[in-house]
Design a protein around this motif. Structure first.
Motif, short mmCIF file in Angstrom:
data_model
loop_
_atom_site.label_atom_id
_atom_site.label_comp_id
_atom_site.label_asym_id
_atom_site.label_seq_id
_atom_site.Cartn_x
_atom_site.Cartn_y
_atom_site.Cartn_z
N SER A 242 8.85 106.06 -36.72
CA SER A 242 7.88 105.13 -35.92
C SER A 242 6.48 105.83 -36.26
O SER A 242 5.60 105.93 -35.16
CB SER A 242 8.12 104.97 -34.64
OG SER A 242 9.50 104.54 -34.48
N LEU A 243 5.96 106.23 -37.60
CA LEU A 243 4.86 106.84 -37.84
C LEU A 243 3.81 105.44 -37.74
O LEU A 243 4.04 104.58 -38.29
CB LEU A 243 4.68 107.51 -39.15
CG LEU A 243 5.77 108.77 -39.12
CD1 LEU A 243 5.84 109.32 -40.46
CD2 LEU A 243 5.40 109.68 -38.16
N PRO A 244 2.67 105.88 -37.35
CA PRO A 244 1.45 105.03 -37.27
C PRO A 244 0.84 104.67 -38.61
O PRO A 244 -0.23 105.21 -38.78
CB PRO A 244 0.63 105.69 -36.19
CG PRO A 244 0.63 106.86 -36.32
CD PRO A 244 2.12 107.29 -36.87
N TYR A 245 1.38 104.07 -39.80
CA TYR A 245 0.80 103.88 -40.95
C TYR A 245 0.90 102.31 -41.29
O TYR A 245 2.00 101.73 -41.00
CB TYR A 245 1.64 104.61 -41.97
CG TYR A 245 1.12 106.14 -42.17
CD1 TYR A 245 0.45 106.61 -43.09
CD2 TYR A 245 1.87 106.96 -41.29
CE1 TYR A 245 0.05 107.95 -43.16
CE2 TYR A 245 1.54 108.38 -41.54
CZ TYR A 245 0.63 108.73 -42.53
OH TYR A 245 0.25 110.04 -42.55
N SER A 246 -0.09 101.96 -41.65
CA SER A 246 -0.16 100.50 -42.52
C SER A 246 0.16 100.79 -43.85
O SER A 246 -0.11 101.85 -44.79
CB SER A 246 -1.51 100.03 -42.47
OG SER A 246 -1.79 99.75 -40.85
N ILE A 247 1.11 99.89 -44.47
CA ILE A 247 1.64 100.24 -45.93
C ILE A 247 0.73 99.15 -46.87
O ILE A 247 0.89 97.99 -46.57
CB ILE A 247 3.16 99.87 -45.83
CG1 ILE A 247 3.92 100.88 -45.28
CG2 ILE A 247 3.59 100.07 -47.33
CD1 ILE A 247 5.32 100.81 -44.97
N ILE A 248 0.10 99.36 -47.63
CA ILE A 248 -0.63 98.72 -48.69
C ILE A 248 0.08 98.67 -49.92
O ILE A 248 -0.08 99.63 -50.71
CB ILE A 248 -2.23 99.29 -48.62
CG1 ILE A 248 -2.79 99.74 -47.28
CG2 ILE A 248 -2.93 98.49 -49.75
CD1 ILE A 248 -2.93 98.44 -46.58
N LYS A 249 0.58 97.50 -49.98
CA LYS A 249 1.44 97.31 -51.62
C LYS A 249 0.39 96.62 -52.50
O LYS A 249 0.67 96.88 -53.83
CB LYS A 249 2.91 96.62 -51.28
CG LYS A 249 3.45 97.12 -50.39
CD LYS A 249 4.68 96.41 -50.09
CE LYS A 249 5.78 97.19 -49.11
NZ LYS A 249 7.09 96.30 -48.88
N GLU A 250 -0.48 95.90 -52.03
CA GLU A 250 -1.27 95.11 -53.06
C GLU A 250 -2.76 94.95 -52.29
O GLU A 250 -2.96 95.39 -51.08
CB GLU A 250 -0.93 93.62 -53.00
CG GLU A 250 0.59 93.30 -53.61
CD GLU A 250 1.02 91.96 -53.81
OE1 GLU A 250 0.85 91.28 -54.51
OE2 GLU A 250 1.71 91.64 -52.79
N ASP A 251 -3.55 94.84 -53.29
CA ASP A 251 -5.19 94.67 -52.67
C ASP A 251 -5.27 93.60 -51.48
O ASP A 251 -6.07 94.18 -50.70
CB ASP A 251 -6.09 94.37 -53.95
CG ASP A 251 -6.12 95.22 -55.09
OD1 ASP A 251 -5.66 96.21 -54.82
OD2 ASP A 251 -6.88 94.51 -55.97
#
Length: 69
Positions: free
Chosen positions: A18-27
């Motif tokens: 439950s880490l507070p990260y947003s995952i950016i897979k594409e622009d």
């Protein structure tokens, strides 16, 4: 956090803990990030099939996301 990995091992750790990260897979994911901590997959993602193998594509990503690079 920048990664060149295609698989989802880091995402699994983020989700499991439950880490507070947003995952950016594409622009197109950048405007929708709701955390200050980001996991940016600069070479794409195996789930989306968005792979970056060519230098000109990598250069484009680093231009559009230069605040993270």
């Amino acid at each position: 956090m920048l990664t060149t990995n295609f698989e989802d091992l880091l995402e699994q750790v983020i989700t499991k803990n439950s880490l507070p990260y947003s995952i950016i897979k594409e622009d197109k994911d950048l405007p929708y990030s709701n955390n200050t901590k980001l996991l940016v997959k600069i070479h794409g993602d195996s789930e989306t099939g968005n792979f970056v193998f060519k230098e000109e594509k990598t250069g484009k990503f680093t231009t559009t996301a230069k605040q993270f690079v």
